[in-house]
Enzyme design. Structure first.
Site, PDB file in Angstrom:
ATOM      1  N   TYR A 485      43.368  25.773 131.261  1.00  0.00           N
ATOM      2  CA  TYR A 485      43.297  25.095 129.966  1.00  0.00           C
ATOM      3  C   TYR A 485      43.734  23.574 130.463  1.00  0.00           C
ATOM      4  CZ  TYR A 485      43.341  22.564 125.365  1.00  0.00           C
ATOM      5  OH  TYR A 485      42.869  22.013 124.214  1.00  0.00           O
ATOM      6  N   SER A 565      37.191  24.832 124.686  1.00  0.00           N
ATOM      7  CA  SER A 565      37.340  23.271 124.137  1.00  0.00           C
ATOM      8  C   SER A 565      37.555  22.340 125.345  1.00  0.00           C
ATOM      9  CB  SER A 565      38.404  23.621 123.300  1.00  0.00           C
ATOM     10  OG  SER A 565      38.675  22.411 122.505  1.00  0.00           O
ATOM     11  N   ASP A 649      30.598  24.200 114.578  1.00  0.00           N
ATOM     12  CA  ASP A 649      31.666  23.911 115.452  1.00  0.00           C
ATOM     13  C   ASP A 649      31.712  22.207 115.093  1.00  0.00           C
ATOM     14  OD1 ASP A 649      33.956  23.057 117.082  1.00  0.00           O
ATOM     15  OD2 ASP A 649      33.176  23.849 118.683  1.00  0.00           O
ATOM     16  N   HIS A 684      34.709  26.505 115.863  1.00  0.00           N
ATOM     17  CA  HIS A 684      35.269  26.189 117.149  1.00  0.00           C
ATOM     18  C   HIS A 684      36.124  27.607 117.506  1.00  0.00           C
ATOM     19  CE1 HIS A 684      36.461  23.375 120.172  1.00  0.00           C
ATOM     20  NE2 HIS A 684      37.733  23.763 119.944  1.00  0.00           N
TER      21      HIS A 684
END
Length: 716
Positions: A485, A565, A649, A684
């Site tokens: 991430y 993301s 999203d 999302h």
């Protein structure tokens, strides 16, 4: 039974087990339909004298007929490819079987009832149940599966009044961040007043039984509801049985615009606490003493430089979490009459480990991150350490929250090989007892996780947790998925994934890198992966891949990368910078156009981490240099790629994925498939129905095994 019969029975059982397992090889050849002929526009932007073509700008219009036609055409190509994978159905059935067990949340008490969530196994949404006491009859309180026929409307938040008699809950339709709020009487579930509309990025905070505070934006005037800019958050008070249009504006207006505003009450409802920010890190802090009618809103912190939150109070004494002069976080106290930072007194000082904090039973629970794993200590309200809590293993503990009068609380513990387990904790004695064990069909004794530290490009040591079946041979041929991430101060601590069982039981490796940009080592670690330091995050991820290869866990032909993301940006950057290093890439709901991300929804709030192309020429050139959409080069052979996004999203709008996929297909010079999978009536990620989750995970693993040349062995 004699010995001969025993041998015969054993032989029959052995044969049955062998018959239940079957090896399915990848398809030797796959037919790939021609990619859709995506039209190109003539849009060219000028940034500080540099002309930047954006031929797929038209795909940003998510409601246009030609965009919808493109989505349909892309899904046709993707579905045709996936349907040919010989073990796709077997993986789906395996996941469905693995998912089909009862799942419980930790219970919580409100009024006369104890509430808890439960999913029978394959229900699309978990159901909220309640009972009186420990022996009362269990009844359904709210069943989100009845909110819509296809399970795409979810329960997105719930708040009880202090006495438990009133309930306000949020509904999300199709995964959107825009919510509706319904108020009911807890006892008979009768609806109170009208449904509130168009609530976004909001908690719900009751004030007595009069009403509650909530936050939202005005609906966008330009662009669609899902993609239009939302940049002025406002805090309102809704009085029960009055129209929403009469709700009182408490904080935020054109004269003092803030992108993110939150409001909550201390447990005794004496203080309204207001947080206000323009970015995802750093914010102002305000309080209002509701015990004094007409009292003003007072500033506690008047700048956006650090993070702060009021976690509790004792009369007029406030307990505040802050990272001011403490990058790893600390707890301070101050009198509400004069609450500014120069009057703060340290209660729990900063340590070398990152602090997260919660309260319950009149105690303070300091949940520290120690090399990305949990270390929890209990303090009294004078700051005295009472004990270090004995956790069941090395992993992640969460929860440790309760009301002041509670004598016990519940927490959950998990790791990559420890399914989520709920424990009851006696606050006075410090004793933990098992409350609910996970029912997932997984034997932790067959697997192991180990933490290593590898060296990134600039010499920084970065932690990597590697999970696999015991006895794994380091031959360099193991199918491996690397996840990361690296942003927004978010820490990746160990957590169990039912989906990952499919990889592990096939002899695969799952690796998670704790990259810079995250919060694993506090503010310094976070800042080292932001703005003009963002390349550190990508270098850390690439170095993790190189470590896995050099240590012979895997090879480039067997290595996949995944992230969602901000993690989708990570995957997009890694695959465009080092396309030869990876065989498979899964950029999910990714931020992929770094020159325009701030033009949609509340994206401008991400500038603390990214900077924007409008800031100055240096920032523009830096973003332009790594932006995945712009980094794609014509004729380059890219990894087999499955981009995933969803049409609802409104966090990271699907235009990022649409434009990236269109250019990737146009520029790709290799034979690997480069596809996009676009979910409909999903957002999302939050609130996605179980059936949709399983289908997406089945497609991911089928794509991964097919393109790494990995046979799939069916499980009994």
């Amino acid at each position: 039974m004699n010995r001969t019969v025993n041998i015969l029975v054993l032989a029959v059982l052995t044969t049955a087990c062998q018959e239940q397992k079957k090896t399915i090889d990848p398809a030797p050849t796959m037919t790939l339909l021609p990619y859709p002929e995506t039209k190109k526009g003539e849009v060219i932007d000028n940034h500080f004298g540099t002309e930047v073509p954006d031929p797929y700008r038209w795909l940003e219009n998510d409601t246009a007929a030609d965009t919808k036609a493109w989505v349909k055409a892309e899904n046709k190509v993707t579905n045709h490819y996936l349907a040919q994978i010989p073990f796709r159905d077997a993986i789906y059935k395996r996941l469905e079987k693995l998912w089909n067990y009862e799942k419980f949340s930790a219970p919580f008490k409100e009024g006369n009832y104890t509430y808890f969530y439960k999913n029978d196994g394959l229900q699309n949404q978990s159901v909220l149940y309640r009972q009186k006491g420990d022996d009362g009859e269990v009844e359904v309180f709210l069943d989100p599966n009845t909110f819509s026929e296809d399970g795409t409307t979810s329960l997105a938040g719930i708040a009880f009044s202090r006495d438990g008699s009133l309930v306000a809950y949020q509904l999300s339709e199709g995964g959107s961040d825009w919510r509706k709020v319904v108020v009911i009487q807890a006892e008979d579930k009768s609806v109170v007043g009208d449904t509130l509309m168009d609530v976004k990025f909001s908690g719900l905070a009751w004030r007595a039984n009069d009403g509650f505070y909530y936050s939202s934006y005005d609906k966008p005037k330009e662009g669609s509801t899902l993609s239009g800019v939302t940049d002025q958050h406002k805090l309102y008070f809704h009085k029960l049985n009055t129209p929403q249009k009469e709700d009182q504006l408490i904080f935020g207006e054109a004269s003092m615009p803030r992108r993110y505003i939150g409001g909550y009450l201390t447990e005794d409802e004496r203080f309204l606490v207001i947080t206000a920010a323009n970015a995802t890190s750093g914010g102002e802090l305000y309080i209002q003493d509701l015990s004094r009618p007409g009292s003003p809103i007072m500033s506690v912190v008047d700048n956006f430089e650090k993070d702060h939150a009021v976690i509790d109070n004792n009369g007029s004494t406030l307990f505040i979490y802050t990272n001011l002069h403490a990058p790893n976080g600390k707890i301070v106290t101050v009198d509400a009459g004069n609450p500014t930072p120069e009057n703060w007194v340290d209660l729990i000082p900063e340590t070398k480990n990152v602090l997260n904090v919660s309260t319950g039973g009149g105690k303070i629970f300091a949940n520290y991150l120690k090399d990305a794993t949990s270390f929890v200590q209990q303090y009294d309200r004078s700051g005295k350490l009472e004990r270090t809590i004995d956790l069941p293993d090395v992993g992640s503990a969460s929860g440790f929250g309760a009301k002041k009068e509670d004598k016990e609380l519940y927490y959950s513990f998990t790791s990559y090989v420890y399914p989520p387990t709920i424990f009851r904790y006696d606050i006075a004695s410090g004793e933990s007892t098992l409350y609910k064990a996970s029912g997932v069909n997984f034997d932790p004794t067959r697997y192991e996780s180990k933490r290593v530290f590898y060296t990134s490009k600039d010499g920084t040591k970065v932690p990597l947790i590697i999970t696999y079946k015991k006895g794994l041979e380091l031959t360099g041929t193991n199918p491996t998925l690397l996840y990361g991430y690296g942003g927004f101060n978010i820490s990746l601590s160990p957590s169990f994934s039912t989906s990952n069982i499919v990889l592990l039981e096939q002899g695969g490796v799952y690796a998670v890198a704790n990259l810079r940009g995250g919060g694993e080592y506090g503010e310094k670690w976070h800042l080292a992966g932001t703005k003009l330091q963002k390349q550190n995050v990508f270098d850390d991820f690439i170095a993790a891949a190189e470590y896995l290869i050099s240590e012979k866990y895997t090879s480039s032909d067997k290595l996949g990368i995944a992230g969602g993301s901000n993690g989708g940006l990570l995957v997009g950057a890694a695959m465009t910078q080092r396309p030869e290093l990876f065989k498979v890439a899964f950029p999910a709901v990714g931020v992929l156009d770094m020159l325009r991300y701030h033009k949609f929804t509340a994206g401008a709030g991400w500038a603390y981490d990214y900077g924007t192309a409008d800031d100055n020429e240096e920032m523009f050139q830096y973003l332009y240099g790594y932006s995945p959409y712009h980094r794609l080069k014509e004729g380059t052979a890219y990894p087999a790629t499955l981009v995933t996004t969803a049409d609802h999203d409104d966090r990271v709008v699907p235009a990022h994925s649409f434009k990236f996929a269109a250019r990737l297909q146009a520029y790709h010079g290799g034979t690997n498939p480069v596809l996009i999978r676009i979910e409909t009536k999903a957002g999302h990620g939050a609130g996605k129905p179980t059936a949709m989750v399983i289908a997406e995970q089945a497609d991911k693993w089928a794509f991964f095994f097919q393109n790494t040349g990995t046979s799939y062995i069916t499980q009994p």
